[in-house]
Design an enzyme around this catalytic site. Structure first.
Site, short mmCIF file in Angstrom:
data_model
loop_
_atom_site.label_atom_id
_atom_site.label_comp_id
_atom_site.label_asym_id
_atom_site.label_seq_id
_atom_site.Cartn_x
_atom_site.Cartn_y
_atom_site.Cartn_z
N SER A 24 -23.09 -5.84 -0.75
CA SER A 24 -21.70 -5.58 -0.34
C SER A 24 -20.93 -6.88 -0.10
CB SER A 24 -21.69 -4.72 0.93
OG SER A 24 -22.46 -5.33 1.95
N THR A 156 19.52 20.17 1.45
CA THR A 156 18.29 20.95 1.55
C THR A 156 18.05 21.46 0.14
OG1 THR A 156 19.45 23.01 2.08
CG2 THR A 156 18.74 21.67 3.95
N HIS A 157 16.80 21.56 -0.26
CA HIS A 157 16.45 21.93 -1.64
C HIS A 157 17.10 20.98 -2.66
CE1 HIS A 157 15.21 25.85 0.13
NE2 HIS A 157 16.32 25.68 0.86
N SER A 278 14.63 -3.59 -18.57
CA SER A 278 13.83 -2.93 -19.60
C SER A 278 13.67 -3.88 -20.77
CB SER A 278 14.54 -1.66 -20.05
OG SER A 278 14.17 -1.33 -21.37
N LYS A 284 19.50 -1.33 -18.59
CA LYS A 284 18.68 -0.78 -17.53
C LYS A 284 18.49 -1.72 -16.33
CE LYS A 284 16.51 2.64 -17.42
NZ LYS A 284 15.40 3.15 -18.23
N GLU A 291 9.37 2.78 -7.01
CA GLU A 291 8.46 3.63 -7.79
C GLU A 291 7.00 3.27 -7.51
OE1 GLU A 291 10.34 4.62 -11.98
OE2 GLU A 291 10.85 2.61 -11.35
N LYS A 326 -15.84 0.29 3.65
CA LYS A 326 -15.02 -0.92 3.65
C LYS A 326 -14.02 -0.99 2.52
CE LYS A 326 -18.96 -2.95 5.46
NZ LYS A 326 -19.30 -1.58 5.56
N1 ARG Z 1 -23.80 -3.92 4.39
C1 ARG Z 1 -24.10 -2.88 5.31
C2 ARG Z 1 -22.89 -1.97 5.49
O1 ARG Z 1 -21.84 -2.37 5.16
C3 ARG Z 1 -24.51 -3.43 6.63
C4 ARG Z 1 -25.44 -2.59 7.41
C5 ARG Z 1 -26.74 -2.48 6.73
N2 ARG Z 1 -27.72 -1.82 7.53
C6 ARG Z 1 -28.86 -1.40 7.03
N3 ARG Z 1 -29.67 -0.83 7.85
N4 ARG Z 1 -29.15 -1.55 5.78
O2 ARG Z 1 -23.00 -0.86 5.96
#
Ligand code: ARG
Length: 468
Positions: A24, A156-157, A278, A284, A291, A326
């Site tokens: 990660s 409205t509408h 454009s 344009k 958008e 994440k």
């Molecule tokens: N890279 C992992 C995550 O984002 C960190 C935690 C990993 N924990 C584990 N027991 N492998 O969740």
């Protein structure tokens, strides 16, 4: 590939494909500061509690600070083969300071570490989002203050309905964004419990001091349950949920901007710096920014959806699925910040075409309710007045005129209650200024609303300015 920290238990090296799949670091590297800060406080706590020596804690702190400044200066690059940011920092630390580095991970796990890092990261992000929303609010209310008498049709509408003012319309958005600020504040308050010390899932046998680490890292207290501490991602979902709602509000505003700058409306004109041309049609001027805001909203809603679906089936406590949190929440927050940063100056620089707004009120019978109300004020029951006005509207539709163009004799045929004063009563500006009910479009009502908004926004500003 260097040996894994957990290699002891394994007899074969990890397959390269599994390493890449599992890793990660390409997205969690952005939490390096939080990771290092958390580790420094953890090491200090370990020393205070006599779990490691003060000397080792000093070495750890010094080593971590040097890792931090080398990352910041670009001297140290993230190793794409590392499993994650936590492993990367720890391995780098140990490479620099030796044995002491190996003591850092005592009474801790990556499970509480990642929960901590992400919470600290999002806590800062919530604050910077709030600052951008506050700037947007300042822009909206400043434009509104200049247009409390700029009459435009309310819809409205998407059909012309009753007259409002441009200020009234913009203040509706200011109210939405104020609610979003309150939700951001609530999300920030919910992030006040520190997961560090939950360890892998079941706490630890070491005599840790969780209140110390919580306070030092800017939290009110440690979280109350170690299983929850490592498996809770509510704070991620709440952040993404506010982001999705904020984007939804921005998207509605963007949609109106797109309509308003079309030739069909021409209520506003975007500054050249915030529009594009454009490649083929020389005439344009396109509202690409608006958008894109509308389009990107789909992504952010998708991010929230991804998070909810990812979490819904997970047994306690930590599961690797959670690593997927994440990219989704980073994308949601990055996208939102990008949109906010661009929308505010786009609004500030747009030109408002007051004449066209007023002209649009002359068509579409936005004053029909006011004609009915006129008769009601002269004693007629509303339903009867509604019917009479409806008949007059139908007649005007046929002849292509407005209600205000009907001669008094014609009106008198419909009801004896009509007098010369009806024309003033159905003038769009009168229609607006008479709507003095609380929260309504009358200039005085909107000025009162602006004052209340200003007070609430000042409170929000004060809350988010408080440093954590
Ligand atoms: N890279 C992992 C995550 O984002 C960190 C935690 C990993 N924990 C584990 N027991 N492998 O969740």
């Amino acid at each position: 590939m260097s040996e894994k920290m957990w290699a002891g238990r394994f007899s074969a090296q990890e397959d390269k494909r599994v390493n890449d799949f599992n890793s990660s670091i390409r997205f969690d590297c952005r939490m390096y500061k939080q990771d290092i800060k958390g580790s420094i406080v953890h090491a200090r706590m370990l020393a205070r509690q006599g779990i490691i020596s003060g000397e080792d804690a000093d070495k750890i702190e010094e080593g971590l600070l040097s890792v931090m400044s080398d990352i910041q200066s670009g001297k140290l690059a993230f190793d794409p083969a590392a499993e994650d940011i936590h492993m990367f920092v720890e391995a780098e630390l140990t490479a620099r300071i030796g044995e002491a580095g190996k003591r850092l991970h005592t009474a801790r796990s990556r499970n509480d570490q990642v929960a901590l890092d992400l919470k600290m990261y999002l806590r800062d992000e919530v604050k910077s989002v709030a600052a951008l929303v506050l700037e947007l609010e300042e822009a909206l209310t400043a434009i509104a203050a200049r247009h409390t008498r700029t009459v435009m049709p309310g819809y409205t509408h998407l059909q012309r309905a009753q007259p409002v003012t441009f200020a009234h319309h913009l203040c509706a958005y200011a109210e939405m964004f104020l609610r979003d600020l309150k939700k951001l504040k609530n999300a920030a308050e919910n992030m006040d419990e520190c997961p560090l010390g939950s360890c892998a899932l079941a706490g630890t046998t070491y005599p840790t001091d969780r209140m110390f680490t919580a306070k030092k890292l800017g939290f009110a207290r440690p979280c109350g349950n170690s299983l929850d501490g490592v498996s809770d991602r509510d704070f991620v979902i709440e952040t993404a949920a506010v982001a999705a709602l904020l984007m939804t509000h921005l998207s509605r505003l963007a949609e109106e901007i797109i309509l308003w700058c079309s030739w069909e409306f021409k209520f506003i004109e975007l500054d050249d710096a915030f529009a594009t041309g454009s490649s083929i049609m020389p005439q344009k001027k396109n509202p690409d920014v608006a958008e894109l805001v509308r389009g990107k909203t789909g992504r952010v809603i998708g991010d929230l959806n991804a998070l909810l679906v990812m979490m819904k089936g997970l047994p306690l406590a930590y599961d690797k699925d959670m690593q997927e949190d994440k990219e989704a929440v980073f994308d949601a927050v990055d996208t939102l910040k990008l949109c906010l940063t661009t929308v505010t100056p786009m609004l500030q620089s747009m030109k408002v075409n007051e004449q066209n707004m007023l002209a649009a009120c002359k068509k579409g019978f936005v004053n029909a309710t006011d004609m009915a109300d006129y008769l009601v004020k002269k004693g007629m029951p509303f339903r009867t007045a509604y019917k009479i006005t409806g008949t007059l509207v139908a007649e005007c539709v046929k002849s292509g005129t407005g209600l205000e163009e009907l001669p008094l004799e014609r009106l008198k045929k419909a009801s004896e209650l009509f007098g010369e004063d009806v024309y003033r009563a159905i003038d769009p500006l009168t229609c607006v200024t008479k709507r003095e009910s609380e929260g309504g479009p009358a200039p005085e009502a909107v000025e009162r609303e602006l004052q209340t908004l200003g007070k609430n926004l000042a409170e929000m500003k004060e809350y988010f300015a408080k440093g954590k």
